[in-house]
Design an enzyme around this catalytic site. Structure first.
Site, PDB file in Angstrom:
ATOM      1  CB  THR A  42      -1.012  -0.070   1.244  1.00  9.69           C
ATOM      2  OG1 THR A  42      -1.598  -1.370   1.220  1.00  9.69           O
ATOM      3  CG2 THR A  42      -1.806   1.351   1.380  1.00  9.69           C
ATOM      4  CB  VAL A  67     -13.057  -3.686   2.608  1.00  9.84           C
ATOM      5  CG1 VAL A  67     -12.412  -2.541   3.084  1.00  9.84           C
ATOM      6  CG2 VAL A  67     -13.815  -3.636   1.374  1.00  9.84           C
ATOM      7  N   GLY A  68      -9.580  -4.163   2.812  1.00 13.52           N
ATOM      8  CA  GLY A  68      -8.555  -4.208   3.789  1.00 13.52           C
ATOM      9  C   GLY A  68      -8.836  -2.841   4.921  1.00 13.52           C
ATOM     10  CG  ASP A  69      -4.629  -2.087   6.470  1.00 13.09           C
ATOM     11  OD1 ASP A  69      -4.969  -2.422   5.549  1.00 13.09           O
ATOM     12  OD2 ASP A  69      -4.015  -1.077   6.949  1.00 13.09           O
ATOM     13  N   GLY A 129      -4.023  -6.403   6.201  1.00 14.57           N
ATOM     14  CA  GLY A 129      -4.893  -5.276   6.623  1.00 14.57           C
ATOM     15  C   GLY A 129      -5.799  -6.000   7.817  1.00 14.57           C
TER      16      GLY A 129
HETATM   17  N1  ASP Z   1      -2.918  -3.165   3.724  1.00 19.73           N
HETATM   18  C1  ASP Z   1      -3.272  -3.545   2.531  1.00 19.73           C
HETATM   19  C2  ASP Z   1      -4.544  -4.351   2.671  1.00 19.73           C
HETATM   20  O1  ASP Z   1      -4.587  -5.320   3.576  1.00 19.73           O
HETATM   21  C3  ASP Z   1      -2.417  -3.958   1.731  1.00 19.73           C
HETATM   22  C4  ASP Z   1      -1.011  -3.835   1.855  1.00 19.73           C
HETATM   23  O2  ASP Z   1      -0.553  -2.843   2.502  1.00 19.73           O
HETATM   24  O3  ASP Z   1       0.053  -4.553   1.652  1.00 19.73           O
HETATM   25  O4  ASP Z   1      -5.267  -4.232   2.068  1.00 19.73           O
END
Ligand code: ASP
Length: 316
Positions: free
Chosen positions: A177, A206-208, A231
């Site tokens: 991200t 959906v992630g964080d 996430g």
């Molecule tokens: N945090 C993001 C998610 O879980 C992806 C990432 O940063 O690698 O969607």
């Protein structure tokens, strides 16, 4: 610093930054503007820094920086060209937060190239904080964003390869991200993050990144934080909010990131097998970072220079 030393200092030697007790609106940072960004995408910092140097504000800068990565087809983690979900759909998550505590986010957004700008519009033009899926897309179209196929040849090929044996992808294998935190010449803070999320995830996941307090949090009196990595685990500890609250208690940005991660380590019996990285910025301009495992790269722009840093995992 060794982890044991860190915990000793955490318990017995908190150094509370003076701005917390003084007039908290006044930043003591002499090196403004400052930017910290996950991973190594210098062009994003360059664009954001250019804006801040021209006395642009922090929220415009982080949006502009994230847009650069979203528009890069070669980057398979963010914006156009992101690796799709299990059904071959590119679904994007993003959020923004400004110095007045305003925030906006979009989740599970498809066919719109700049989720960060749609998140900004949600913040600026609606009474809401978060729009998802079709609703987010309709809103984006109504604001002049164009429908676009985001699945490039490169990411489509990778997805078709994956379909052959549907290997369980660790998020560490596939995603990055872009989270960016900035402080402008006025000393105001803002942040943004944008991602294609976990490659080949379940449709609808959906992630964080679009969850305020998980993937991103800004408190203009204290500091800001943002996350990358798995996430689901960031959401479970309200990661970015936690990092900012730890800075409020007096931990430095790096200590706050480490202490938040120590909760994850404890929750996984000392041995999590996934990655989380946090970046943090304190109101006085000090920045820091920590990650769980392996290592993690981040960029810091200060005094009009951008430098790459690598931090080692806490439990390698
Ligand atoms: N945090 C993001 C998610 O879980 C992806 C990432 O940063 O690698 O969607």
């Amino acid at each position: 610093m060794k982890r044991r030393d860190f915990f000793k200092r955490s318990i017995f030697g908190l150094s509370i930054p003076s701005f917390i007790f003084g007039n908290s609106k006044v930043s003591r940072n002499k090196n403004k503007p400052v930017i910290i960004t996950t991973w190594n995408y210098p062009k994003a910092n360059e664009i954001a820094l250019g804006l801040l140097d021209n006395h642009g504000n922090a929220i415009d800068a982080v949006e502009a920086g994230c847009r650069i990565v979203e528009a890069d087809e070669e980057n398979i983690y963010v914006g156009i060209g992101s690796l799709p979900d299990e059904n071959g759909k590119v679904t994007l998550d993003s959020s923004v937060m400004d110095s007045r505590g305003n925030c906006g986010s979009v989740a599970f957004l498809q066919n719109i190239i700049h989720p960060v700008s749609v998140a900004r519009k949600v913040m600026d033009d609606t009474k809401h904080v978060m729009l998802v899926g079709d609703g987010a897309k309709k809103f984006a179209l109504s604001k002049g964003f164009k429908h676009k196929n985001l699945l490039t040849k490169k990411s489509s090929k990778a997805w078709r390869e994956w379909l052959k044996n549907k290997r369980n992808m660790s998020p560490h294998d596939t995603h990055d991200t872009i989270s960016m935190l900035a402080q402008d010449h006025n000393g105001d803070l803002a942040g943004a993050c944008t991602t294609g999320g976990w490659a080949y995830k379940m449709h609808g996941r959906v992630g964080d990144s679009p969850i305020i307090g998980a993937g991103l949090y800004v408190d203009n009196e204290i500091g800001s934080a943002a996350a990358t990595g798995l996430g689901e685990e960031v959401i479970k500890i309200s990661g970015s909010f936690l990092v900012v609250e730890l800075m409020r208690q007096g931990y430095s940005p790096t200590e706050a990131c480490e202490k938040a991660l120590s909760r994850v380590i404890k929750g996984h019996n000392g041995n999590p097998d996934f990655q989380i990285g946090f970046i943090a910025m304190r109101k006085d301009g000090e920045v820091g970072s920590a990650c769980l495992k392996w290592s993690f790269d981040y960029l810091v722009s200060k005094n009009m220079n951008t430098k790459l840093y690598k931090v080692k995992g806490l439990i390698n």
